[in-house]
Write a protein that holds these residues in place. Structure first.
Motif, PDB file in Angstrom:
ATOM      1  N   ALA A  15       0.769  -1.207  -0.140  1.00 38.04           N
ATOM      2  CA  ALA A  15       0.031  -0.038  -0.032  1.00 38.04           C
ATOM      3  C   ALA A  15       0.816   1.176   0.073  1.00 38.04           C
ATOM      4  CB  ALA A  15      -0.924  -0.093   1.219  1.00 38.04           C
ATOM      5  N   TYR A  16       1.959   1.374   0.768  1.00 39.11           N
ATOM      6  CA  TYR A  16       2.729   2.561   0.771  1.00 39.11           C
ATOM      7  C   TYR A  16       3.460   2.613  -0.420  1.00 39.11           C
ATOM      8  CZ  TYR A  16       6.272   5.939   2.099  1.00 39.11           C
ATOM      9  OH  TYR A  16       6.829   6.975   2.319  1.00 39.11           O
ATOM     10  N   THR A  17       4.122   1.615  -1.054  1.00 38.09           N
ATOM     11  CA  THR A  17       4.432   1.666  -2.269  1.00 38.09           C
ATOM     12  C   THR A  17       3.800   2.292  -3.385  1.00 38.09           C
ATOM     13  OG1 THR A  17       6.317  -0.097  -1.628  1.00 38.09           O
ATOM     14  CG2 THR A  17       5.900   0.316  -3.964  1.00 38.09           C
ATOM     15  N   PHE A  18       2.532   1.541  -3.324  1.00 38.60           N
ATOM     16  CA  PHE A  18       1.677   2.235  -4.363  1.00 38.60           C
ATOM     17  C   PHE A  18       1.267   3.895  -4.121  1.00 38.60           C
ATOM     18  CE2 PHE A  18      -2.896   3.549  -5.160  1.00 38.60           C
ATOM     19  CZ  PHE A  18      -2.974   3.184  -6.646  1.00 38.60           C
ATOM     20  N   VAL A  19       1.085   4.006  -2.975  1.00 43.22           N
ATOM     21  CA  VAL A  19       0.799   5.431  -2.317  1.00 43.22           C
ATOM     22  C   VAL A  19       1.766   6.439  -2.852  1.00 43.22           C
ATOM     23  CG1 VAL A  19       0.191   7.089  -0.514  1.00 43.22           C
ATOM     24  CG2 VAL A  19      -1.208   5.039  -0.834  1.00 43.22           C
ATOM     25  N   SER A  20       3.086   5.991  -2.308  1.00 43.77           N
ATOM     26  CA  SER A  20       4.476   6.913  -2.499  1.00 43.77           C
ATOM     27  C   SER A  20       4.825   6.939  -3.896  1.00 43.77           C
ATOM     28  CB  SER A  20       5.487   5.981  -1.647  1.00 43.77           C
ATOM     29  OG  SER A  20       6.594   6.668  -1.885  1.00 43.77           O
ATOM     30  N   VAL A  21       4.619   5.970  -4.844  1.00 42.57           N
ATOM     31  CA  VAL A  21       4.982   6.242  -6.257  1.00 42.57           C
ATOM     32  C   VAL A  21       4.090   7.240  -6.948  1.00 42.57           C
ATOM     33  CG1 VAL A  21       5.167   4.749  -8.493  1.00 42.57           C
ATOM     34  CG2 VAL A  21       6.376   4.016  -6.378  1.00 42.57           C
ATOM     35  N   THR A  22       2.709   6.611  -6.556  1.00 41.31           N
ATOM     36  CA  THR A  22       1.736   7.743  -7.287  1.00 41.31           C
ATOM     37  C   THR A  22       1.845   9.060  -6.793  1.00 41.31           C
ATOM     38  OG1 THR A  22       0.068   5.854  -7.272  1.00 41.31           O
ATOM     39  CG2 THR A  22      -0.963   8.129  -7.351  1.00 41.31           C
ATOM     40  N   GLY A  23       2.382   9.355  -5.506  1.00 40.14           N
ATOM     41  CA  GLY A  23       2.573  10.635  -4.951  1.00 40.14           C
ATOM     42  C   GLY A  23       3.581  11.416  -5.667  1.00 40.14           C
ATOM     43  N   ALA A  24       4.710  10.535  -5.940  1.00 43.61           N
ATOM     44  CA  ALA A  24       5.918  11.135  -6.711  1.00 43.61           C
ATOM     45  C   ALA A  24       5.519  11.437  -8.013  1.00 43.61           C
ATOM     46  CB  ALA A  24       6.980  10.080  -6.593  1.00 43.61           C
ATOM     47  N   ILE A  25       4.604  10.520  -8.663  1.00 51.15           N
ATOM     48  CA  ILE A  25       4.293  11.008 -10.154  1.00 51.15           C
ATOM     49  C   ILE A  25       3.450  12.015 -10.204  1.00 51.15           C
ATOM     50  CG2 ILE A  25       2.806  10.050 -11.984  1.00 51.15           C
ATOM     51  CD1 ILE A  25       3.977   7.154 -11.322  1.00 51.15           C
ATOM     52  N   VAL A  26       2.527  12.396  -9.338  1.00 51.61           N
ATOM     53  CA  VAL A  26       1.700  13.303  -9.208  1.00 51.61           C
ATOM     54  C   VAL A  26       2.484  14.599  -8.973  1.00 51.61           C
ATOM     55  CG1 VAL A  26      -0.054  14.664  -7.966  1.00 51.61           C
ATOM     56  CG2 VAL A  26      -0.278  12.449  -8.503  1.00 51.61           C
ATOM     57  N   ASN A  27       3.546  14.619  -8.042  1.00 51.32           N
ATOM     58  CA  ASN A  27       4.430  15.844  -7.770  1.00 51.32           C
ATOM     59  C   ASN A  27       5.233  16.139  -9.125  1.00 51.32           C
ATOM     60  OD1 ASN A  27       3.629  16.373  -5.225  1.00 51.32           O
ATOM     61  ND2 ASN A  27       5.169  14.817  -4.426  1.00 51.32           N
ATOM     62  N   ILE A  28       5.672  15.176  -9.481  1.00 53.37           N
ATOM     63  CA  ILE A  28       6.337  15.369 -10.895  1.00 53.37           C
ATOM     64  C   ILE A  28       5.783  15.971 -12.145  1.00 53.37           C
ATOM     65  CG2 ILE A  28       7.611  14.230 -12.901  1.00 53.37           C
ATOM     66  CD1 ILE A  28       8.567  12.124 -11.067  1.00 53.37           C
ATOM     67  N   LEU A  29       4.463  15.546 -12.231  1.00 53.57           N
ATOM     68  CA  LEU A  29       3.456  16.369 -13.141  1.00 53.57           C
ATOM     69  C   LEU A  29       3.164  17.661 -12.943  1.00 53.57           C
ATOM     70  CD1 LEU A  29       1.296  13.208 -13.865  1.00 53.57           C
ATOM     71  CD2 LEU A  29       3.059  14.252 -15.538  1.00 53.57           C
ATOM     72  N   ALA A  30       2.943  17.957 -11.473  1.00 50.65           N
ATOM     73  CA  ALA A  30       2.517  19.251 -11.036  1.00 50.65           C
ATOM     74  C   ALA A  30       3.409  19.890 -10.501  1.00 50.65           C
ATOM     75  CB  ALA A  30       1.544  18.869  -9.857  1.00 50.65           C
ATOM     76  N   GLY A  31       4.727  19.481 -10.826  1.00 47.38           N
ATOM     77  CA  GLY A  31       6.014  20.476 -10.742  1.00 47.38           C
ATOM     78  C   GLY A  31       6.035  20.875  -9.164  1.00 47.38           C
ATOM     79  N   THR A  32       5.557  20.000  -8.205  1.00 44.77           N
ATOM     80  CA  THR A  32       5.685  20.399  -6.820  1.00 44.77           C
ATOM     81  C   THR A  32       6.817  19.366  -6.136  1.00 44.77           C
ATOM     82  OG1 THR A  32       3.785  18.927  -6.257  1.00 44.77           O
ATOM     83  CG2 THR A  32       3.351  21.306  -6.520  1.00 44.77           C
ATOM     84  N   GLU A  33       7.075  19.627  -4.820  1.00 45.39           N
ATOM     85  CA  GLU A  33       7.772  18.817  -4.030  1.00 45.39           C
ATOM     86  C   GLU A  33       6.992  18.469  -2.859  1.00 45.39           C
ATOM     87  OE1 GLU A  33      11.626  20.160  -3.432  1.00 45.39           O
ATOM     88  OE2 GLU A  33      11.842  20.958  -5.195  1.00 45.39           O
TER      89      GLU A  33
END
Length: 140
Positions: A15-33
């Motif tokens: 679960a954490y891997t899924f949420v973490s990777v998804t969060g990282a992808i969203v951050n990359i796409l949105a340009g946030t950290e």
């Protein structure tokens, strides 16, 4: 008990891997950290959600839909306790922040709970089929 803890930790890691990777992808796409507090909150949220999903045996007498709804509200309550703790000891959370967090929690929770219950019900069906096969061989 040892097997249940091992199973819980595996589910938590998934679960954490899924949420973490998804969060990282969203951050990359949105340009946030993100920051360390967000990472810890994601992990604690995953731990709460996984723990609550593991309580499904307590609700076996209810319909699956009622069980899922009750479990969501239990998870949401535990998340509220976590957010109060964060609000008091770490950083102030605005009303909009509470709304955003619950929205950010609910969407992955529904996806991961759906996947979890799909697996649980699939395993149950396989076990039920095996029991029926064994019973038919004993009778025949």
């Amino acid at each position: 008990m040892k097997e249940k803890i091992k199973e819980y930790l595996i589910e938590l890691c998934l679960a954490y891997t899924f949420v973490s990777v998804t969060g990282a992808i969203v951050n990359i796409l949105a340009g946030t950290e993100t920051n360390n507090i967000n990472v810890l909150v994601m992990f604690i949220s995953c731990a709460i959600a996984t723990f609550v999903l593991f309580l499904h045996n307590l609700f076996d007498k209810l319909s699956p839909l009622a069980m899922m709804i009750i479990q969501y509200f239990i998870a949401a309550g535990l998340i509220a306790v976590m957010l109060v703790f964060i609000n008091v000891f770490v950083d102030h959370i605005t009303p909009r922040g509470w709304f955003e967090y619950y929205r950010s929690f609910t969407i992955p929770y529904i996806i991961l709970a759906g996947f979890y219950y799909y697996r649980v019900f699939s395993e149950t069906k396989v076990e039920d089929d095996l029991i029926k096969e064994i019973q038919s061989k004993r009778e025949g």
